[in-house]
Design an enzyme around this catalytic site. Structure first.
Site, PDB file in Angstrom:
ATOM      1  N   HIS A   1       9.213  50.758  42.703  1.00 17.70           N
ATOM      2  CA  HIS A   1       7.918  51.394  42.957  1.00 17.70           C
ATOM      3  C   HIS A   1       7.726  51.586  44.455  1.00 17.70           C
ATOM      4  O   HIS A   1       8.063  50.717  45.256  1.00 17.70           O
ATOM      5  CB  HIS A   1       6.789  50.533  42.377  1.00 17.70           C
ATOM      6  CG  HIS A   1       5.463  51.237  42.349  1.00 17.70           C
ATOM      7  ND1 HIS A   1       4.623  51.261  43.438  1.00 17.70           N
ATOM      8  CD2 HIS A   1       4.854  51.963  41.387  1.00 17.70           C
ATOM      9  CE1 HIS A   1       3.542  51.973  43.129  1.00 17.70           C
ATOM     10  NE2 HIS A   1       3.661  52.402  41.887  1.00 17.70           N
TER      11      HIS A   1
ATOM     12  N   GLU B   1       5.227  51.447  46.360  1.00 16.22           N
ATOM     13  CA  GLU B   1       4.426  50.428  47.074  1.00 16.22           C
ATOM     14  C   GLU B   1       5.287  49.223  47.448  1.00 16.22           C
ATOM     15  O   GLU B   1       5.164  48.670  48.544  1.00 16.22           O
ATOM     16  CB  GLU B   1       3.245  49.976  46.201  1.00 16.22           C
ATOM     17  CG  GLU B   1       2.392  48.922  46.894  1.00 16.22           C
ATOM     18  CD  GLU B   1       1.327  48.318  45.975  1.00 16.22           C
ATOM     19  OE1 GLU B   1       0.774  49.021  45.126  1.00 16.22           O
ATOM     20  OE2 GLU B   1       1.066  47.106  46.124  1.00 16.22           O
TER      21      GLU B   1
ATOM     22  N   THR C   1      -0.087  45.480  44.079  1.00 14.14           N
ATOM     23  CA  THR C   1      -1.524  45.516  43.771  1.00 14.14           C
ATOM     24  C   THR C   1      -1.838  45.952  42.336  1.00 14.14           C
ATOM     25  O   THR C   1      -2.962  45.765  41.874  1.00 14.14           O
ATOM     26  CB  THR C   1      -2.243  46.505  44.709  1.00 14.14           C
ATOM     27  OG1 THR C   1      -1.626  47.792  44.566  1.00 14.14           O
ATOM     28  CG2 THR C   1      -2.198  46.058  46.148  1.00 14.14           C
TER      29      THR C   1
ATOM     30  N   CYS D   1      -5.224  44.225  42.900  1.00 13.49           N
ATOM     31  CA  CYS D   1      -6.491  44.705  43.462  1.00 13.49           C
ATOM     32  C   CYS D   1      -7.620  44.690  42.426  1.00 13.49           C
ATOM     33  O   CYS D   1      -7.373  44.636  41.217  1.00 13.49           O
ATOM     34  CB  CYS D   1      -6.313  46.086  44.062  1.00 13.49           C
ATOM     35  SG  CYS D   1      -6.362  47.385  42.838  1.00 13.49           S
TER      36      CYS D   1
ATOM     37  N   SER E   1       2.472  56.247  37.127  1.00 11.60           N
ATOM     38  CA  SER E   1       1.419  55.419  37.734  1.00 11.60           C
ATOM     39  C   SER E   1       1.530  54.004  37.185  1.00 11.60           C
ATOM     40  O   SER E   1       1.447  53.780  35.974  1.00 11.60           O
ATOM     41  CB  SER E   1       0.049  56.019  37.393  1.00 11.60           C
ATOM     42  OG  SER E   1      -0.947  55.030  37.474  1.00 11.60           O
TER      43      SER E   1
HETATM   44 FE1  SF4 Z   1      -4.082  50.979  44.710  1.00 11.92          FE
HETATM   45 FE2  SF4 Z   1      -6.027  49.251  44.125  1.00 11.92          FE
HETATM   46 FE3  SF4 Z   1      -6.027  50.514  46.476  1.00 11.92          FE
HETATM   47 FE4  SF4 Z   1      -6.596  51.793  44.221  1.00 11.92          FE
HETATM   48  S1  SF4 Z   1      -7.811  50.133  45.189  1.00 11.92           S
HETATM   49  S2  SF4 Z   1      -5.239  52.520  45.850  1.00 11.92           S
HETATM   50  S3  SF4 Z   1      -5.204  50.827  42.763  1.00 11.92           S
HETATM   51  S4  SF4 Z   1      -4.517  49.039  45.770  1.00 11.92           S
END
Ligand code: SF4
Length: 318
Positions: A133, A135, A173, A203, A231
């Site tokens: 991924h 990220e 996240t 997150c 995603s």
């Molecule tokens: Fe990614 Fe969470 Fe930031 Fe949204 S809030 S861009 S899902 S890390």
């Protein structure tokens, strides 16, 4: 003349929160603002957020998406996506003298900082996440020194570490809360002195959408998840529904919903990933309404009020 047969009812449980998170909104707004602020070419490295519809809409305004900095012409405005980039990518753009707008989500940035802090403290870093991924690629590339990526409990059990007394972990996240909890437990069982944030670096948006999915899945016979197949957080929603015993359909376009998916069903759940526009959910509802008389019920598990400061447009600002 006989009256047309009435459509059978279908209760739709709409998950809330669903759809765009604060990091996605901020990143899209940054690209729109950059486009509006300059006549120069605007290039984005990687999809700004993982959603084809969002990308296509921005392409129609002239924004160009590329996979690598090398594909960006000299003089173009360069935007990094919400997922973040490695230091090598930052350095490549700086060496080229490109004007960079960094739309990395502040919550991804926070994980970079936490990872670097652990390494500066002399710890080997474990990143819990999906190694392919974007990220995770960015996160690994933001940390100097040894970093190990762990994707599963199995990998946590097999991990070979030279200095197991000084370990730390952080997480991507957008992971499954349940899977991550299990991986952390497996790491702690093997390396009792390991330190890390527990689930805090997953997150708020990921956690809230999974909690909302849990609520609708408690009553829905089946679940539709709107969002892109690449995603991470969208895939985790479909996965969670299946773990909870509910057949789940992940759709990028409402046209992918077939009548057979709701045949004989009286209650269906509907949600969307953090990079999916609400229009997709509304189109899914319109599609269902072709066959059924809908009775909508929103199931809200929490109210989200997170907003981030806008992305710094650097040389393009004012
Ligand atoms: Fe990614 Fe969470 Fe930031 Fe949204 S809030 S861009 S899902 S890390």
């Amino acid at each position: 003349m006989t009256a047309p047969a009435e459509k059978p009812p279908l209760t739709v449980l709409l998950a809330a929160p669903r759809g765009f998170c604060a990091g996605v909104e901020r990143a899209i707004e940054a690209v729109e603002a950059a486009r509006a602020a300059t006549d120069r070419p605007v290039y984005v490295r990687h999809e700004i957020v993982h959603n084809g519809r969002v990308v296509r809409a921005l392409e129609e305004t002239g924004v160009v998406f590329v996979d690598e900095v090398a594909a960006i012409p000299d003089g173009a405005v360069t935007i990094f996506s919400a997922h973040g980039v490695s230091r090598a990518v930052e350095q490549e753009a700086a060496a080229r003298g490109l004007d960079v707008i960094d739309a990395t989500c502040p919550l991804v940035r926070r994980v970079h900082t936490e990872g670097r802090r652990h390494v500066a403290d002399g710890r080997t870093l474990i990143v819990i996440g999906h190694r392919d991924h974007v990220e995770v690629e960015g996160l690994v590339g933001q940390v100097d020194g040894a970093v190990h990526v762990v994707e599963s409990v199995e990998e946590a059990r097999m991990l070979a570490i030279p200095d197991p007394e000084r370990l730390a972990y952080v997480t991507q996240t957008t992971l499954s809360v349940d899977d991550t909890r299990d991986i952390i437990a497996a790491l702690k069982a093997r390396f009792p002195t390991i330190v890390g944030p527990d689930l805090k670096t997953i997150c708020y948006a990921t956690q809230n959408r999974q909690a909302a999915l849990r609520s609708i899945a408690a009553r829905a016979e089946r679940v539709i998840v709107c969002g892109a197949r690449n995603s991470s957080n969208t895939n985790r929603l479909a996965e969670l529904a299946r773990v909870l015993g509910r057949p789940a359909l992940l759709v990028e376009d409402a046209g992918e919903i077939g009548e057979d998916f709701v045949a004989g069903v009286s209650t269906i759940g509907l949600t969307s990933g953090a990079s999916a526009p609400e229009a997709l959910v509304q189109e899914a509802l319109a599609r269902l309404a072709h066959w059924r008389r809908l009775d909508l019920e929103e199931i809200r598990v929490t109210q989200e009020s997170v907003r981030f400061a806008p992305v710094d447009l650097g040389a393009l600002a004012g």
